[in-house]
Scaffold this motif. Structure first.
Motif, PDB file in Angstrom:
ATOM      1  N   GLU A 109     -38.793  22.294  -4.426  1.00  0.00           N
ATOM      2  CA  GLU A 109     -39.024  23.489  -5.117  1.00  0.00           C
ATOM      3  C   GLU A 109     -37.607  24.661  -4.588  1.00  0.00           C
ATOM      4  OE1 GLU A 109     -41.895  27.041  -6.297  1.00  0.00           O
ATOM      5  OE2 GLU A 109     -42.633  25.230  -6.215  1.00  0.00           O
ATOM      6  N   ALA A 110     -37.770  24.832  -3.328  1.00  0.00           N
ATOM      7  CA  ALA A 110     -36.940  25.939  -2.989  1.00  0.00           C
ATOM      8  C   ALA A 110     -35.431  25.413  -3.252  1.00  0.00           C
ATOM      9  CB  ALA A 110     -36.912  25.868  -1.497  1.00  0.00           C
ATOM     10  N   LEU A 111     -34.927  24.011  -3.175  1.00  0.00           N
ATOM     11  CA  LEU A 111     -33.879  23.551  -3.371  1.00  0.00           C
ATOM     12  C   LEU A 111     -33.356  23.463  -5.018  1.00  0.00           C
ATOM     13  CD1 LEU A 111     -33.157  21.066  -0.536  1.00  0.00           C
ATOM     14  CD2 LEU A 111     -32.802  23.512  -0.845  1.00  0.00           C
ATOM     15  N   GLY A 112     -34.240  23.673  -5.833  1.00  0.00           N
ATOM     16  CA  GLY A 112     -34.179  23.598  -7.200  1.00  0.00           C
ATOM     17  C   GLY A 112     -34.465  22.146  -7.852  1.00  0.00           C
ATOM     18  N   ASP A 113     -33.567  21.399  -7.977  1.00  0.00           N
ATOM     19  CA  ASP A 113     -33.802  20.152  -8.938  1.00  0.00           C
ATOM     20  C   ASP A 113     -33.547  18.794  -8.053  1.00  0.00           C
ATOM     21  OD1 ASP A 113     -34.631  18.629 -10.975  1.00  0.00           O
ATOM     22  OD2 ASP A 113     -32.545  18.527 -11.816  1.00  0.00           O
ATOM     23  N   ALA A 114     -33.928  18.725  -6.590  1.00  0.00           N
ATOM     24  CA  ALA A 114     -33.704  17.715  -5.987  1.00  0.00           C
ATOM     25  C   ALA A 114     -34.524  16.654  -6.294  1.00  0.00           C
ATOM     26  CB  ALA A 114     -34.277  18.178  -4.318  1.00  0.00           C
ATOM     27  N   LYS A 115     -33.976  15.340  -6.500  1.00  0.00           N
ATOM     28  CA  LYS A 115     -34.542  14.310  -7.195  1.00  0.00           C
ATOM     29  C   LYS A 115     -35.183  13.232  -6.148  1.00  0.00           C
ATOM     30  CE  LYS A 115     -32.334  14.751 -11.411  1.00  0.00           C
ATOM     31  NZ  LYS A 115     -32.971  15.882 -11.626  1.00  0.00           N
ATOM     32  N   ALA A 116     -34.641  13.205  -4.816  1.00  0.00           N
ATOM     33  CA  ALA A 116     -35.140  12.011  -4.070  1.00  0.00           C
ATOM     34  C   ALA A 116     -36.335  12.425  -3.415  1.00  0.00           C
ATOM     35  CB  ALA A 116     -33.892  11.937  -2.964  1.00  0.00           C
ATOM     36  N   ILE A 117     -37.179  11.395  -3.069  1.00  0.00           N
ATOM     37  CA  ILE A 117     -38.375  11.458  -2.146  1.00  0.00           C
ATOM     38  C   ILE A 117     -37.990  12.267  -0.813  1.00  0.00           C
ATOM     39  CG2 ILE A 117     -38.326   9.067  -1.251  1.00  0.00           C
ATOM     40  CD1 ILE A 117     -41.293   9.119  -1.692  1.00  0.00           C
ATOM     41  N   VAL A 118     -38.913  12.830  -0.169  1.00  0.00           N
ATOM     42  CA  VAL A 118     -38.560  13.616   0.920  1.00  0.00           C
ATOM     43  C   VAL A 118     -39.112  12.659   2.119  1.00  0.00           C
ATOM     44  CG1 VAL A 118     -38.818  15.494   2.549  1.00  0.00           C
ATOM     45  CG2 VAL A 118     -38.700  15.859   0.086  1.00  0.00           C
ATOM     46  N   PRO A 119     -37.865  11.972   2.861  1.00  0.00           N
ATOM     47  CA  PRO A 119     -38.453  10.927   3.868  1.00  0.00           C
ATOM     48  C   PRO A 119     -39.440  11.704   4.907  1.00  0.00           C
ATOM     49  CG  PRO A 119     -36.013  11.634   4.090  1.00  0.00           C
ATOM     50  CD  PRO A 119     -36.611  12.092   3.109  1.00  0.00           C
ATOM     51  N   SER A 120     -40.295  11.211   5.367  1.00  0.00           N
ATOM     52  CA  SER A 120     -41.216  11.665   6.509  1.00  0.00           C
ATOM     53  C   SER A 120     -41.314  10.824   7.712  1.00  0.00           C
ATOM     54  CB  SER A 120     -42.393  11.789   5.770  1.00  0.00           C
ATOM     55  OG  SER A 120     -43.517  12.461   6.403  1.00  0.00           O
ATOM     56  N   THR A 121     -42.008  11.193   8.738  1.00  0.00           N
ATOM     57  CA  THR A 121     -42.579  10.749   9.664  1.00  0.00           C
ATOM     58  C   THR A 121     -43.722  11.459  10.390  1.00  0.00           C
ATOM     59  OG1 THR A 121     -42.153   9.250  11.686  1.00  0.00           O
ATOM     60  CG2 THR A 121     -41.155  11.451  11.494  1.00  0.00           C
ATOM     61  N   LYS A 122     -44.770  10.839  11.199  1.00  0.00           N
ATOM     62  CA  LYS A 122     -45.529  11.356  11.681  1.00  0.00           C
ATOM     63  C   LYS A 122     -46.073  10.636  12.969  1.00  0.00           C
ATOM     64  CE  LYS A 122     -48.169   9.995   7.869  1.00  0.00           C
ATOM     65  NZ  LYS A 122     -46.975   9.454   7.323  1.00  0.00           N
ATOM     66  N   LYS A 123     -46.705  11.380  13.911  1.00  0.00           N
ATOM     67  CA  LYS A 123     -47.361  10.602  15.155  1.00  0.00           C
ATOM     68  C   LYS A 123     -48.211  11.489  15.574  1.00  0.00           C
ATOM     69  CE  LYS A 123     -44.298   9.985  18.422  1.00  0.00           C
ATOM     70  NZ  LYS A 123     -43.024   9.874  19.196  1.00  0.00           N
ATOM     71  N   VAL A 124     -48.991  10.790  16.785  1.00  0.00           N
ATOM     72  CA  VAL A 124     -50.100  11.646  17.565  1.00  0.00           C
ATOM     73  C   VAL A 124     -49.266  11.663  18.741  1.00  0.00           C
ATOM     74  CG1 VAL A 124     -52.362  11.442  18.584  1.00  0.00           C
ATOM     75  CG2 VAL A 124     -51.886  10.663  16.106  1.00  0.00           C
ATOM     76  N   GLY A 125     -49.380  12.878  19.529  1.00  0.00           N
ATOM     77  CA  GLY A 125     -49.011  13.076  20.927  1.00  0.00           C
ATOM     78  C   GLY A 125     -49.436  14.437  21.396  1.00  0.00           C
ATOM     79  N   GLY A 126     -48.895  14.637  22.679  1.00  0.00           N
ATOM     80  CA  GLY A 126     -49.233  15.708  23.319  1.00  0.00           C
ATOM     81  C   GLY A 126     -48.229  16.817  23.423  1.00  0.00           C
ATOM     82  N   PRO A 127     -48.501  17.907  23.950  1.00  0.00           N
ATOM     83  CA  PRO A 127     -47.463  19.031  24.149  1.00  0.00           C
ATOM     84  C   PRO A 127     -45.837  18.421  24.829  1.00  0.00           C
ATOM     85  CG  PRO A 127     -49.626  19.689  25.173  1.00  0.00           C
ATOM     86  CD  PRO A 127     -49.464  18.261  24.805  1.00  0.00           C
ATOM     87  N   GLY A 128     -45.065  18.865  23.891  1.00  0.00           N
ATOM     88  CA  GLY A 128     -43.725  18.386  24.265  1.00  0.00           C
ATOM     89  C   GLY A 128     -43.392  17.071  23.579  1.00  0.00           C
ATOM     90  N   THR A 129     -44.207  16.554  22.981  1.00  0.00           N
ATOM     91  CA  THR A 129     -43.642  15.186  22.096  1.00  0.00           C
ATOM     92  C   THR A 129     -42.571  15.382  21.214  1.00  0.00           C
ATOM     93  OG1 THR A 129     -46.119  14.517  22.103  1.00  0.00           O
ATOM     94  CG2 THR A 129     -44.597  13.611  20.388  1.00  0.00           C
TER      95      THR A 129
END
Length: 194
Positions: A109-129
């Motif tokens: 939305e902030a970029l107007g009409d961006a069409k591509a899926i936003v790639p993503s990643t996630k993980k579980v970790g502690g401070p400094g990960t």
């Protein structure tokens, strides 16, 4: 659903002049914003968590606007993006998945009409990960010159009961991109892929 409780925010800005080859006429810019929030589901299994995505939407919108401003404020200059989450040890990976809609749609939305899926990643970790957030072109995921990742992290986060939510935006291709494929100028913009 629970209130979104923010502990801190970190902004990271980079200008890349070269990667060992000739200096670019225009340096490539990459930026990230990381917001560390309390994980309202930490320490226990909660079946119904999806409603928290709605609660995160205002935060996603604010982060996207702040990151865009930090990179100069011109939405047309942003041509790459990605998102991610680091969940503290008392949480679960699914808590990071709550960021998909609020983070991704906010950037689009902030970029107007961006069409591509936003790639993503996630993980579980502690401070400094550290988290390598994948980046692709905002309108066509197959533009090889924009395949990238930006490493982010916060020295004291996430604590066990926190989540670090991340947005990344970039301006321009990799400085020495030269592996062919679909060029940004040739994007048709029909499906978010090409």
């Amino acid at each position: 659903m629970p209130e979104v409780k923010i502990r801190k925010q970190v902004r990271i800005l980079e200008e890349i002049f070269h990667e060992g080859g000739p200096a670019a006429a225009t340096p490539r810019k990459r930026g990230a914003i990381v917001t560390v929030i309390e994980n309202p589901f930490a320490g226990r299994y909660v079946e119904d968590i999806a409603g928290f995505m709605e609660d995160l939407k205002p935060l996603g919108a604010a982060m996207a606007k702040e990151l865009l401003a930090a990179l100069g404020g011109d939405a047309k200059a942003i041509d790459g993006y990605g998102k991610g989450a680091i969940v503290g040890a008392a949480g679960e990976i699914e808590h990071g998945a709550l960021w998909h809609v609020p983070g991704g749609y906010a950037m689009r939305e902030a970029l107007g009409d961006a069409k591509a899926i936003v790639p993503s990643t996630k993980k579980v970790g502690g401070p400094g990960t550290r988290l390598d957030v994948p980046v692709t072109h905002v309108n066509a995921s197959y533009v090889r010159s924009h395949f990238d990742a930006m490493e982010v992290g916060v020295s004291d986060a996430p604590k066990a009961d926190e989540i670090a939510l991340v947005l990344v935006m970039t301006c321009g291709p990799r400085v020495h991109a030269r592996v062919g494929g679909l060029a940004a100028e040739a994007i048709k913009g029909e499906d978010g892929l090409r």
